[in-house]
Motif scaffolding. Structure first.
Motif, mmCIF file in Angstrom:
data_model
loop_
_atom_site.group_PDB
_atom_site.id
_atom_site.type_symbol
_atom_site.label_atom_id
_atom_site.label_comp_id
_atom_site.label_asym_id
_atom_site.label_seq_id
_atom_site.Cartn_x
_atom_site.Cartn_y
_atom_site.Cartn_z
ATOM 1 N N VAL A 79 -3.128 6.250 -1.047
ATOM 2 C CA VAL A 79 -3.289 6.168 -3.221
ATOM 3 C C VAL A 79 -3.039 5.149 -4.093
ATOM 4 O O VAL A 79 -3.737 5.141 -5.109
ATOM 5 C CB VAL A 79 -1.985 7.280 -3.337
ATOM 6 C CG1 VAL A 79 -2.462 8.657 -2.987
ATOM 7 C CG2 VAL A 79 -0.718 7.077 -3.500
ATOM 8 N N GLU A 80 -1.867 3.770 -3.572
ATOM 9 C CA GLU A 80 -2.108 2.980 -4.518
ATOM 10 C C GLU A 80 -2.145 1.870 -3.397
ATOM 11 O O GLU A 80 -1.595 1.642 -3.489
ATOM 12 C CB GLU A 80 -0.883 3.040 -5.853
ATOM 13 C CG GLU A 80 -1.576 2.010 -6.777
ATOM 14 C CD GLU A 80 -0.654 2.033 -8.181
ATOM 15 O OE1 GLU A 80 0.514 2.413 -7.981
ATOM 16 O OE2 GLU A 80 -0.203 1.348 -9.165
ATOM 17 N N THR A 81 -2.807 0.152 -4.231
ATOM 18 C CA THR A 81 -2.336 -0.600 -3.183
ATOM 19 C C THR A 81 -2.654 -2.721 -4.274
ATOM 20 O O THR A 81 -3.663 -1.471 -5.189
ATOM 21 C CB THR A 81 -3.678 -1.254 -2.177
ATOM 22 O OG1 THR A 81 -3.184 -1.725 -1.829
ATOM 23 C CG2 THR A 81 -4.690 -1.117 -2.758
ATOM 24 N N GLY A 82 -1.580 -2.803 -4.274
ATOM 25 C CA GLY A 82 -1.502 -3.941 -5.394
ATOM 26 C C GLY A 82 -1.287 -5.201 -4.355
ATOM 27 O O GLY A 82 -0.539 -4.758 -3.960
ATOM 28 N N SER A 83 -0.715 -6.301 -5.362
ATOM 29 C CA SER A 83 0.300 -6.733 -5.043
ATOM 30 C C SER A 83 1.528 -6.402 -5.405
ATOM 31 O O SER A 83 1.496 -5.296 -6.216
ATOM 32 C CB SER A 83 0.306 -8.403 -5.885
ATOM 33 O OG SER A 83 0.121 -7.926 -7.769
ATOM 34 N N ALA A 118 1.008 -1.560 0.278
ATOM 35 C CA ALA A 118 -0.243 0.628 0.102
ATOM 36 C C ALA A 118 0.591 1.100 0.237
ATOM 37 O O ALA A 118 1.930 1.443 0.570
ATOM 38 C CB ALA A 118 -0.692 0.269 1.176
ATOM 39 N N VAL A 119 1.001 2.137 -0.723
ATOM 40 C CA VAL A 119 0.904 3.559 -1.321
ATOM 41 C C VAL A 119 0.552 4.410 -0.239
ATOM 42 O O VAL A 119 -0.384 4.684 -0.470
ATOM 43 C CB VAL A 119 1.484 3.668 -2.454
ATOM 44 C CG1 VAL A 119 3.141 5.110 -2.914
ATOM 45 C CG2 VAL A 119 2.916 2.171 -2.951
ATOM 46 N N MET A 120 1.233 4.865 0.158
ATOM 47 C CA MET A 120 0.569 6.002 0.984
ATOM 48 C C MET A 120 1.534 7.681 0.948
ATOM 49 O O MET A 120 2.509 8.128 0.416
ATOM 50 C CB MET A 120 0.676 6.789 2.950
ATOM 51 C CG MET A 120 -0.220 5.725 3.420
ATOM 52 S SD MET A 120 -0.479 5.067 5.347
ATOM 53 C CE MET A 120 -1.064 6.632 5.505
ATOM 54 N N HIS A 167 -5.756 -3.834 -7.385
ATOM 55 C CA HIS A 167 -5.214 -3.183 -7.328
ATOM 56 C C HIS A 167 -6.222 -1.914 -7.043
ATOM 57 O O HIS A 167 -6.912 -1.267 -8.544
ATOM 58 C CB HIS A 167 -4.626 -2.694 -9.184
ATOM 59 C CG HIS A 167 -3.627 -2.705 -9.087
ATOM 60 N ND1 HIS A 167 -2.413 -2.809 -10.019
ATOM 61 C CD2 HIS A 167 -2.898 -1.066 -8.941
ATOM 62 C CE1 HIS A 167 -2.524 -1.534 -10.625
ATOM 63 N NE2 HIS A 167 -1.952 -1.134 -9.601
ATOM 64 N N LEU A 168 -5.970 -1.469 -7.022
ATOM 65 C CA LEU A 168 -6.397 0.614 -6.594
ATOM 66 C C LEU A 168 -4.776 1.490 -6.563
ATOM 67 O O LEU A 168 -4.388 1.059 -5.942
ATOM 68 C CB LEU A 168 -7.295 0.632 -5.490
ATOM 69 C CG LEU A 168 -8.047 -0.746 -5.281
ATOM 70 C CD1 LEU A 168 -8.571 -0.952 -3.727
ATOM 71 C CD2 LEU A 168 -9.634 -1.246 -6.317
ATOM 72 N N SER A 169 -6.079 2.372 -7.678
ATOM 73 C CA SER A 169 -5.602 3.349 -7.650
ATOM 74 C C SER A 169 -6.302 4.916 -7.394
ATOM 75 O O SER A 169 -7.353 5.163 -8.106
ATOM 76 C CB SER A 169 -4.677 3.459 -8.820
ATOM 77 O OG SER A 169 -4.419 4.898 -9.718
ATOM 78 N N ALA A 170 -5.653 5.938 -6.944
ATOM 79 C CA ALA A 170 -6.809 7.164 -6.496
ATOM 80 C C ALA A 170 -5.759 8.098 -6.857
ATOM 81 O O ALA A 170 -5.742 9.507 -7.369
ATOM 82 C CB ALA A 170 -6.591 7.423 -4.904
ATOM 83 N N THR A 196 3.730 6.979 -7.089
ATOM 84 C CA THR A 196 4.220 5.369 -7.271
ATOM 85 C C THR A 196 5.620 5.559 -8.305
ATOM 86 O O THR A 196 6.714 4.371 -7.623
ATOM 87 C CB THR A 196 3.364 3.982 -7.338
ATOM 88 O OG1 THR A 196 2.001 4.083 -6.728
ATOM 89 C CG2 THR A 196 4.056 3.130 -7.227
ATOM 90 N N LEU A 197 5.190 5.484 -9.425
ATOM 91 C CA LEU A 197 6.296 6.154 -10.477
ATOM 92 C C LEU A 197 7.703 6.479 -10.131
ATOM 93 O O LEU A 197 8.697 6.000 -10.214
ATOM 94 C CB LEU A 197 5.430 6.388 -11.625
ATOM 95 C CG LEU A 197 6.009 5.809 -13.082
ATOM 96 C CD1 LEU A 197 5.714 4.128 -12.909
ATOM 97 C CD2 LEU A 197 5.513 6.728 -14.400
ATOM 98 N N GLY A 198 6.974 7.365 -9.575
ATOM 99 C CA GLY A 198 8.329 8.488 -8.767
ATOM 100 C C GLY A 198 8.595 8.017 -7.736
ATOM 101 O O GLY A 198 10.325 7.647 -7.359
#
Ligand code: ADP
Ligand code: MG
Length: 366
Positions: free
Chosen positions: A243-247, A235-237, A322-325, A260-262
């Motif tokens: 703001v994004e979560t996934g495997s 999970a990316v905070m 896989h979720l993205s905000a 996340t890319l950053g």
């Protein structure tokens, strides 16, 4: 945001739902955590990643009931079905002793400098098995020290924390966590203070503790590299939200949130070790007066009108889990399969655009 979308049926050990934490201060209200949610199945591991100040520790402390009294906490934290928010201090401290173990960045937060490490482990063991004889407890303490990789454990049980290196102390903390036989271990930047070689060893010790106890793991770090080999999901905070979560694969191969890319961009490249890809520049927003809109927008190369108008709700992108905000999640092209670091390289075009925009003068950043 809930990390998995499995609906109501619950074998989860830990379920955090719509968790918010606010700190009233002289300057206003700090909105440190804003609607965080995740669920952890037995034995599962979740990495929580984000820059300093994104709300990772406050989230963990809220779960553990360790926030200062001034904090306003809302939402729900369920451990094996029991709601923890609002539980009495006595019940919470019972739980901290057995159900959930927490490992902090600084091992001295958990160790008592005036007792030997052996004493501190046996104390924990005896609390769980009141009938345990002193000799058996001591033997088990030494065994645990051995399991987490401490050399000459029979001798080391008599050491005081100050006689050990930072890495060895962190191993002791992990041994104590194991002695508690927890169902969940929350490790908050457990390796941040250590050098790279020791970091890897501590992460291994953590995996051993997980395997031995069957605990689920929440591994908190500012370093995506740390979660790569050590967690099932990520999970990316950012600015108090997920703001994004996934495997791990979702996050490394097909990131769908520019932030996340950053973060991936600031990972070192394996093929050209001396070179680092573009890090994210600028700084996270103040959590005192968040403007409307996506909090990452001021630093985002993909920023467009809707980004300033509304904060995007997390939604499904790619797979179910896989979720993205990000309003424009689907515009971030798949980087394709391959080595993790190749994947980052394959997206060089996006990163280059990212770099151009983000490195431009930041007159409009907060
Ligand atoms: P991270 O662990 O991701 O680096 P934290 O969870 O520690 O970040 O902090 C999130 C935000 O909450 C930061 O802006 C921090 O300054 C703020 N914060 C944390 N504790 C307090 C407190 N007791 N009072 C006011 N603000 C706090
Ligand atoms: Mg922290």
């Amino acid at each position: 945001m809930t990390v998995t979308s499995k609906g109501e049926e619950s074998g989860a050990v830990l379920e955090v739902e719509d968790l918010s934490v606010e700190f009233p201060t002289d300057d206003g209200i700090v909105r440190a955590v804003r609607g965080v949610g995740y669920r952890l199945e037995p034995r599962e591991s979740l990495g929580i990643v984000g820059e300093s100040g994104s709300g990772k520790s406050v989230t963990a402390l809220a779960v553990m009931g360790l926030l200062p009294g001034s904090a306003r906490v809302r939402g729900s934290v369920r451990f094996e079905g029991t709601e923890l928010l609002g539980l009495s201090d006595a019940r919470l401290s019972d739980l901290r002793g057995s159900g959930i173990a927490m490992i902090f960045q600084d091992p001295m937060t958990s160790l008592n400098p005036v007792y030997t490490v052996g004493y501190q482990i046996t104390e924990t063991l005896v609390r769980h098995q009141p009938g345990l004889k002193a000799r058996a407890a001591r033997a088990r303490a030494a065994e645990l020290l051995g399991i987490v990789g401490i050399p000459s454990p029979e001798r080391r049980v008599d050491s005081y924390p100050h006689e050990m290196s930072g890495g060895m102390r962190q191993r002791v903390v992990i041994a104590i966590a194991m002695a508690n036989d927890p169902d969940v271990i929350i490790a908050d930047e457990p390796t941040t203070a250590l050098d790279v070689t020791v970091q890897a060893q501590i992460l291994d010790a953590l995996q051993t503790a997980r395997a031995e106890t069957g605990a689920a793991l929440v591994l908190i770090t500012h370093d995506l590299g740390v979660v790569a080999g050590h967690t099932d999901r990520v999970a990316v905070m950012y600015a108090g939200r997920i703001v994004e979560t996934g495997s791990v694969e979702d996050i490394f191969y097909t990131p769908r949130m520019p932030y996340t890319l950053g973060l991936l961009g600031s990972l070192p490249r394996l093929d050209r070790e001396e070179e680092r890809l573009t890090p994210i520049t600028g700084s996270p927003p103040s959590l005192l007066n968040l403007p409307p809109g996506c909090p990452f927008a001021p630093r985002c190369p993909m920023r467009r009108e809707p980004c300033d108008a509304s904060e995007p709700a997390p939604r499904r992108t790619g797979s179910d889990t896989h979720l993205s905000a990000c309003h424009f999640a689907d515009e971030l092209v798949d980087t394709g399969a391959g080595e993790v670091f190749d994947a980052v390289g394959a997206d060089a075009a996006a990163l280059a655009r990212f770099a151009d925009t983000v490195n431009a003068p930041e007159e409009d950043s907060v």
